[in-house]
Scaffold this motif. Structure first.
Motif, PDB file in Angstrom:
ATOM      1  N   LYS A 327      35.855  41.936  -3.887  1.00 13.33           N
ATOM      2  CA  LYS A 327      36.467  43.157  -3.120  1.00 13.33           C
ATOM      3  C   LYS A 327      36.145  43.985  -2.337  1.00 13.33           C
ATOM      4  O   LYS A 327      37.655  43.761  -1.372  1.00 13.33           O
ATOM      5  CB  LYS A 327      35.782  44.525  -4.302  1.00 13.33           C
ATOM      6  CG  LYS A 327      35.675  45.686  -3.787  1.00 13.33           C
ATOM      7  CD  LYS A 327      34.883  46.836  -4.924  1.00 13.33           C
ATOM      8  CE  LYS A 327      32.930  47.010  -4.108  1.00 13.33           C
ATOM      9  NZ  LYS A 327      33.241  47.201  -2.807  1.00 13.33           N
ATOM     10  N   THR A 328      35.063  43.837  -1.393  1.00 13.16           N
ATOM     11  CA  THR A 328      35.033  44.230   0.023  1.00 13.16           C
ATOM     12  C   THR A 328      35.792  43.707   0.919  1.00 13.16           C
ATOM     13  O   THR A 328      34.887  42.725   1.281  1.00 13.16           O
ATOM     14  CB  THR A 328      33.572  44.463   0.364  1.00 13.16           C
ATOM     15  OG1 THR A 328      32.659  44.808  -0.795  1.00 13.16           O
ATOM     16  CG2 THR A 328      33.495  45.336   1.797  1.00 13.16           C
ATOM     17  N   GLU A 386      27.268  48.898   8.253  1.00 13.97           N
ATOM     18  CA  GLU A 386      26.244  49.395   8.761  1.00 13.97           C
ATOM     19  C   GLU A 386      26.893  50.312   9.922  1.00 13.97           C
ATOM     20  O   GLU A 386      26.850  51.279  10.677  1.00 13.97           O
ATOM     21  CB  GLU A 386      25.830  48.578   9.698  1.00 13.97           C
ATOM     22  CG  GLU A 386      24.896  47.312   8.980  1.00 13.97           C
ATOM     23  CD  GLU A 386      24.273  46.874   9.046  1.00 13.97           C
ATOM     24  OE1 GLU A 386      23.903  46.297  10.670  1.00 13.97           O
ATOM     25  OE2 GLU A 386      22.467  45.979   8.618  1.00 13.97           O
ATOM     26  N   SER A 417      23.047  38.550   1.297  1.00 11.51           N
ATOM     27  CA  SER A 417      23.549  39.467   0.383  1.00 11.51           C
ATOM     28  C   SER A 417      22.611  39.094  -1.629  1.00 11.51           C
ATOM     29  O   SER A 417      23.511  39.225  -3.327  1.00 11.51           O
ATOM     30  CB  SER A 417      24.573  39.183  -0.029  1.00 11.51           C
ATOM     31  OG  SER A 417      25.603  37.262   0.034  1.00 11.51           O
ATOM     32  N   ARG A 480      30.718  52.936  -2.790  1.00 13.83           N
ATOM     33  CA  ARG A 480      29.765  52.350  -2.306  1.00 13.83           C
ATOM     34  C   ARG A 480      28.518  52.525  -1.577  1.00 13.83           C
ATOM     35  O   ARG A 480      28.494  53.676  -0.925  1.00 13.83           O
ATOM     36  CB  ARG A 480      29.641  51.810  -1.084  1.00 13.83           C
ATOM     37  CG  ARG A 480      29.085  50.443  -1.127  1.00 13.83           C
ATOM     38  CD  ARG A 480      29.916  49.746  -0.146  1.00 13.83           C
ATOM     39  NE  ARG A 480      29.536  48.705   1.087  1.00 13.83           N
ATOM     40  CZ  ARG A 480      28.942  47.405   0.396  1.00 13.83           C
ATOM     41  NH1 ARG A 480      30.081  46.625  -0.412  1.00 13.83           N
ATOM     42  NH2 ARG A 480      28.546  46.484   0.915  1.00 13.83           N
ATOM     43  N   ASP A 539      28.948  44.288  -5.080  1.00 11.37           N
ATOM     44  CA  ASP A 539      28.994  46.532  -5.224  1.00 11.37           C
ATOM     45  C   ASP A 539      28.506  46.579  -6.989  1.00 11.37           C
ATOM     46  O   ASP A 539      28.365  45.503  -7.825  1.00 11.37           O
ATOM     47  CB  ASP A 539      29.922  47.096  -4.217  1.00 11.37           C
ATOM     48  CG  ASP A 539      29.884  48.574  -3.670  1.00 11.37           C
ATOM     49  OD1 ASP A 539      28.638  48.734  -4.197  1.00 11.37           O
ATOM     50  OD2 ASP A 539      30.601  48.531  -3.366  1.00 11.37           O
TER      51      ASP A 539
HETATM   52  P1  ATP Z   1      31.705  41.413  -1.725  1.00 15.25           P
HETATM   53  O1  ATP Z   1      31.250  40.639  -2.687  1.00 15.25           O
HETATM   54  O2  ATP Z   1      32.942  42.685  -2.409  1.00 15.25           O
HETATM   55  O3  ATP Z   1      32.127  41.464  -0.583  1.00 15.25           O
HETATM   56  P2  ATP Z   1      29.655  43.227  -1.501  1.00 15.25           P
HETATM   57  O4  ATP Z   1      30.528  43.330   0.545  1.00 15.25           O
HETATM   58  O5  ATP Z   1      30.185  44.671  -1.606  1.00 15.25           O
HETATM   59  O6  ATP Z   1      31.129  42.895  -2.020  1.00 15.25           O
HETATM   60  P3  ATP Z   1      27.277  42.080  -0.415  1.00 15.25           P
HETATM   61  O7  ATP Z   1      27.558  42.607   1.132  1.00 15.25           O
HETATM   62  O8  ATP Z   1      26.639  41.346  -0.840  1.00 15.25           O
HETATM   63  O9  ATP Z   1      28.542  42.535  -1.234  1.00 15.25           O
HETATM   64  O10 ATP Z   1      26.499  43.694  -0.714  1.00 15.25           O
HETATM   65  C1  ATP Z   1      26.126  43.511  -1.965  1.00 15.25           C
HETATM   66  C2  ATP Z   1      24.921  45.145  -2.155  1.00 15.25           C
HETATM   67  O11 ATP Z   1      23.873  45.921  -0.790  1.00 15.25           O
HETATM   68  C3  ATP Z   1      25.661  46.534  -1.736  1.00 15.25           C
HETATM   69  O12 ATP Z   1      26.435  47.154  -2.633  1.00 15.25           O
HETATM   70  C4  ATP Z   1      24.824  47.505  -0.823  1.00 15.25           C
HETATM   71  O13 ATP Z   1      24.683  48.011  -1.662  1.00 15.25           O
HETATM   72  C5  ATP Z   1      23.925  46.450  -0.336  1.00 15.25           C
HETATM   73  N1  ATP Z   1      24.574  45.974   1.131  1.00 15.25           N
HETATM   74  C6  ATP Z   1      25.030  46.089   1.107  1.00 15.25           C
HETATM   75  N2  ATP Z   1      25.496  45.384   3.012  1.00 15.25           N
HETATM   76  C7  ATP Z   1      23.703  46.447   3.490  1.00 15.25           C
HETATM   77  C8  ATP Z   1      23.105  46.231   4.175  1.00 15.25           C
HETATM   78  N3  ATP Z   1      23.530  45.270   6.047  1.00 15.25           N
HETATM   79  N4  ATP Z   1      22.005  46.258   4.429  1.00 15.25           N
HETATM   80  C9  ATP Z   1      21.681  47.012   3.577  1.00 15.25           C
HETATM   81  N5  ATP Z   1      21.816  46.789   1.686  1.00 15.25           N
HETATM   82  C10 ATP Z   1      23.622  46.362   2.044  1.00 15.25           C
END
Ligand code: ATP
Length: 869
Positions: A327-328, A386, A417, A480, A539
């Motif tokens: 997604k992101t 961030e 992740s 988010r 997410d």
């Molecule tokens: P996609 O797979 O669609 O790119 P995403 O970017 O949301 O999804 P992740 O980056 O794995 O997937 O993030 C999953 C979850 O982890 C987010 O929903 C958020 O709650 C948390 N998260 C994301 N980035 C951070 C970060 N830098 N520090 C702490 N928690 C984070």
């Protein structure tokens, strides 16, 4: 000399004459002269002359050369010259095609070449890995390739996979301490990193100690064979088919040779004719047409932001029936802005926090400290999640670098992740505090207390309900949500993920990441094209579903599933319900593999996107792995067959559309070649069996082969993209290109051309005798094949796709026609090309007959093909 592993970081820096501030411009120039570039030497590329010479290795060319030599001995110098000209022009065309294909593939490689993050001139910048120098300060994050050898200066749980050097597949945990031992093997030099390995976890800073051929991998690799692109399944299939066909044609040629001799024809003439027939009928251009069309197609795709790393991907693109997309950043813009904050029981707008209130101020400080992103000179570097937090700080005039100087980071557990959390340690007054941020569901399960303006309280069921309700509301709006907590720890403690328990909850920060403008349309196109789009995200389920609904991926909430639910069902159960799920939320990278497999087991061809180091296995498992060019790690890019330069979902859909076109163009080009050759063979067989005079001179066949097999075939391969192709269903990958219906079309169209050619032959026999007949047959075959090129442009009629939409085919046809006209009318050439003068009536017959196959096929397409499409 002692190795760097026996030195402290400071001694190593001193030995190489650098500081932690990195190299400056003057040093960079000096060191570039001294060390050169960071590359492994490749075996020298073939020179164009060598490529040219290699064209002569071809079996058919050898036969032709043999024929030329025999003619020369027999005093038939004209034939020798013609054959040599044909061979040389063919070889030049072959060389140009080869070089062009190679250049475009090389260009593509350069586009996806790895980058390195270094500290130079007091700033963190990105450079191509090739420009790394000894003495550079190199930053490594999870998913980075290590592209030089280096001594570790800082390590935060840095883990590196060194399997390419040591064969050991387990990651190695790196540290900075000195190793005081002689003869330490590479695998045990745990305070060093080596080129060719990659970071699987954590973060590190490294002093580059050797580059290029001086690295450990450089020493063992010696000369890298310039990586040879493996033939694609289509090329292999066509090569095999070509060989079988060549065998059949050689037998036919031999029979015709026998028949000629039997009828008392001169042996040499019969031989030359048989050889020319073989040369004209064997479709030697098949495989090279595929190469050139694929190469030019990938160039076009690169311009549209899809960089193809593996050629075979282009062929399978048209068969994709499922796209599993992140997604992101892929479906959304990855431009996050904080919208809402929840702290001390209140929901606030992002700009209405009161900094006189300790709790509200602390939440912003936590957001800036437990954070790796920076903005330098208005440039945002780091994870967009961030960056959004850094920008939140700016609203309150807090500079992240000043804050981080004030409360330096003393330790950390990086984000990953799988865990979905990140923690850092800082000193506040005399206390050591671990700050943790991450996904709410994960964080709440580790929370025991909550901080409010009235003090720290036990975390009750009511608190939990309230926070979850707020989170639900935020998520329903597609926001988010990140949650923040902390706990006090003892001085000097090094933390690991096992410390992320007994947390004190502080608040939530919710940010918007709007869908890309193009996503909705692209999703719609997918569905029309029979392709199922699936969203896979880390997410929250509600956030993901809200966004998925906006762009049309999800219609009903029941189509969404969470990672933990996925863990509870078996592969068989997943397979049974996989086509009913459109959104997977809170998944870990391992879940992606199961989802891909489930779809594949249902007979689908699956494209899967990914960016993280843990995504590599899923990218490899998918039929087409697609990595993100901007946010993707080097490891993900390496595992993928396509890299998206713009991270955009709609680029995937465009690539599929292009892939379908490229495949269709290749098929049309092959049809053109095979049907034309069939016409030649049928004509000769007809004359031979009917005991008619020989319809073509050897040189006619060579001329037609030269004029039609090259330019027009490529021009058909370059047919512009037609959007209608996305109204069709995905192509079944198991149906070969040369299937029954294709063969029928080839034979029917070949037969049609043969009929008009033989009609011209008979008319010639009637009006002017054998020589005129042969000239007319030659001219008709040549011209009708050129015109047939227009038939082969598309399944649809040229009136539907536009008569002038493919300029190249016009150029090819006009050049071919002018050459034919030259041969027919320029008297000095008549001898060489064995043509006799034709009168205007005979010319009219040629034109009239040559256009018949074009008319018939076009009428057929207008009447019947539309319904099929
Ligand atoms: P996609 O797979 O669609 O790119 P995403 O970017 O949301 O999804 P992740 O980056 O794995 O997937 O993030 C999953 C979850 O982890 C987010 O929903 C958020 O709650 C948390 N998260 C994301 N980035 C951070 C970060 N830098 N520090 C702490 N928690 C984070």
């Amino acid at each position: 000399m002692r190795g760097y592993y026996e030195k402290t970081p400071e001694e190593s820096l001193e030995m190489l004459g650098v500081t932690r501030n990195g190299l400056n411009d003057e040093e960079i120039t000096k060191r570039r002269e001294k060390y050169g570039f960071n590359e492994l030497e490749e075996a020298a590329r073939k020179s164009p002359f060598r490529v040219f010479l290699e064209q002569f290795k071809d079996f058919l060319v050898i036969i032709l050369l043999g024929a030329a030599i025999i003619s020369a001995f027999l005093g038939k110098l004209e034939s020798t010259i013609v054959i040599m000209v044909v061979v040389i022009i063919n070889s030049i065309l072959g060389t140009i095609q080869h070089i062009k294909a190679e250049q475009s593939l090389k260009g593509l490689k350069a586009l996806s070449s790895p980058v390195a993050k270094v500290f130079r001139n007091g700033q963190k910048i990105e450079i191509p890995s090739r420009e790394l120098l000894v003495g550079d300060i190199l930053y490594l994050d999870a998913g980075d390739y290590v592209s030089a050898d280096g001594r570790i200066l800082e390590s935060f749980s840095l883990q590196v996979n060194e399997s390419s050097l040591t064969g050991e597949s387990e990651s190695v945990l790196k540290f900075i301490d000195v190793i005081n031992k002689d003869d330490v093997s590479i695998g045990d030099r745990k305070n060093m990193v080596f080129s060719g390995s990659f970071v699987t976890y954590g973060r590190g800073v490294v002093l580059v100690t050797s580059i290029g051929m001086n690295t450990e991998i450089g020493k063992i690799a010696n000369l890298l064979e310039s990586a040879k692109e493996k033939k694609t399944p289509l090329q292999v299939g066509l090569d095999n088919f070509g060989k079988k066909l060549a065998f059949v044609i050689l037998i036919i040629s031999a029979i015709i040779f026998g028949l000629d001799i039997f009828r008392g024809r001169n042996i040499i003439d019969s031989f030359m004719f048989a050889v020319s027939l073989a040369v004209a009928a064997i479709p030697e251009a098949l495989s090279s047409i595929v190469t050139i069309v694929l190469a030019l197609g990938t160039q076009k795709m690169a311009k549209k932001n899809a960089i193809v790393r593996k050629l075979h991907a282009v062929e399978s693109l048209g068969s994709i029936s499922v796209i599993c997309s992140d997604k992101t950043g892929t479906l959304t813009q990855n431009k996050m802005t904080v919208q809402k904050v929840f702290v001390d029981g209140k929901v606030l707008d992002h700009d209405s926090l009161d900094h006189d209130k300790t709790l509200e101020k602390n939440l912003v400080l936590m957001a800036l400290l437990c954070n790796d992103a920076v903005t330098v000179e208005n440039k945002e570097i780091g994870d967009p999640t961030e960056v959004a937090l850094v920008n939140l700080g700016e609203v309150y005039e807090l500079d992240e670098l000043i804050i981080r100087d004030q409360y330096p980071r003393l330790g950390e557990v990086p984000f990953d992740s799988d865990r979905k959390l990140m923690s850092t340690i800082h000193q506040f007054n005399d206390k050591y505090i671990m700050l943790t941020k991450g996904a709410l569901d994960v964080l709440l399960s580790r929370t025991v207390k909550v901080e409010t303006s009235e003090g720290i309280m036990d975390f009750t069921e009511e608190h939990k309900k309230e926070i979850e309700e707020i989170n639900r509301k935020f998520s329903m709006d597609g926001l988010r949500v990140l949650s923040f907590a902390y706990k006090e720890i003892s001085e000097g403690k090094e933390i690991t993920f096992e410390d992320e328990y007994d947390l004190i909850f502080v608040g939530l920060i919710a940010m918007m990441d709007p869908p890309r403008n193009e996503s909705k349309e692209a999703v719609e196109k997918c569905i029309k094209a029979g392709i199922k789009p699936v969203m896979i995200t880390g997410d929250h389920k509600i956030t993901a579903s809200a966004i998925a609904k906006q762009i049309g991926i999800l219609k009903d909430e029941s189509e969404a599933m969470e990672g933990f639910e996925l863990e509870k069902i078996s592969d068989e159960e997943l397979k049974n319900k996989v086509d009913k799920i459109s959104v997977y939320a809170r998944v870990s990278p391992e879940h992606k593999i199961r989802i891909v497999r489930a779809w594949q087991e249902k007979g689908n061809i699956v494209a899967m996107t990914g960016d993280g180091v843990n995504d590599a296995p899923a990218l490899k498992q998918a039929d087409i792995g697609i990595a993100m060019g901007i946010t993707g790690t080097e490891v993900a890019k390496d595992a993928a067959s396509i890299v998206l330069a713009d991270d955009n979902f709609s680029t995937i859909v465009k690539s599929i559309s292009n892939g379908r076109s490229i495949y269709a163009n290749i098929k049309n080009s092959i049809k053109f070649l095979l049907s034309g050759n069939t016409a030649g063979i049928l004509s000769v067989l007809y004359a031979s069996i009917g005991a008619l005079p020989i319809p073509f001179a050897a040189v006619h066949l060579l001329f037609i082969n030269l004029v039609t097999d090259s330019l027009p075939a490529i021009a058909i391969g370059l047919e512009p993209h037609n959007e209608n192709i996305m109204k069709e269903k995905p192509r079944n990958i198991n149906v070969p290109i040369l299937n029954k219906s294709f063969a029928i079309e080839v034979i029917m169209e070949g037969l049609l051309i043969a009929i008009v050619t033989m009609a011209a032959f008979h008319i010639g026999l009637y009006t002017g005798g054998a020589e005129v007949a042969s000239t007319m047959a030659f001219a008709t075959l040549c011209l009708s094949r050129l015109l047939h090129g227009f038939n082969c442009r598309s399944k649809e009629s040229i009136f539907k796709i536009g008569l002038f939409t493919n300029k190249t085919i016009w150029i090819a046809a006009i050049i071919g026609y002018l050459l034919l006209l030259l041969v027919l009318t320029f008297r000095p050439l008549s001898g060489i090309f064995e043509v006799s003068a034709l009168n205007s009536m005979e010319f009219s017959y040629i034109y009239g007959l040559s256009v018949i196959p074009l008319i018939i096929v076009q009428i057929y397409k207008l009447l019947f093909v539309r319904d099929k499409a």
